[in-house]
Design a protein around this motif. Sequence first.
Motif, short mmCIF file in Angstrom:
data_model
loop_
_atom_site.label_atom_id
_atom_site.label_comp_id
_atom_site.label_asym_id
_atom_site.label_seq_id
_atom_site.Cartn_x
_atom_site.Cartn_y
_atom_site.Cartn_z
N GLU A 5 0.82 -1.20 0.00
CA GLU A 5 0.00 0.00 0.00
C GLU A 5 0.86 1.26 0.00
O GLU A 5 0.52 2.25 -0.63
N LEU A 6 1.97 1.23 0.72
CA LEU A 6 2.87 2.39 0.73
C LEU A 6 3.49 2.62 -0.65
O LEU A 6 3.63 3.76 -1.09
N ARG A 8 2.14 1.75 -3.53
CA ARG A 8 1.08 2.26 -4.40
C ARG A 8 0.84 3.74 -4.15
O ARG A 8 0.63 4.52 -5.07
N GLU A 9 0.85 4.15 -2.87
CA GLU A 9 0.65 5.56 -2.53
C GLU A 9 1.79 6.42 -3.09
O GLU A 9 1.55 7.49 -3.64
N LEU A 12 1.22 6.78 -6.77
CA LEU A 12 0.17 7.75 -7.08
C LEU A 12 0.67 9.18 -6.94
O LEU A 12 0.30 10.05 -7.73
#
Length: 97
Positions: A5-6, A8-9, A12
């Motif tokens: 998740e980190l 992916r963030e 983004l």
Amino acid sequence: MTDIELRREAHLVEIKAAEKQMMKSVLVGVGVAVPVCVAIWIGIMVLALSLSDWTSNWAAAICIAVVVGIFAGAFFGGWAGTLKASHQLDRADSHRD
């Protein structure tokens, strides 16, 4: 948050930065191209009218040249700005997991 998740963030954030840069590049391109294209189209119209036997008022013809120049400048400026900044989006997209 997990490690995925980190990542992916962070990805983004990189894409958003590239999109902001592209928008800035497009706006600058349009801002430069519109006056240039208006001047070119006015020149074309003046040359065409001076070589013909045009007897009416030139104001309508010049207004048409201005409108066409604005459309041309918006198109070509946006196109040039997108081409100028597209490599940043490609680079941001290539860093995907």
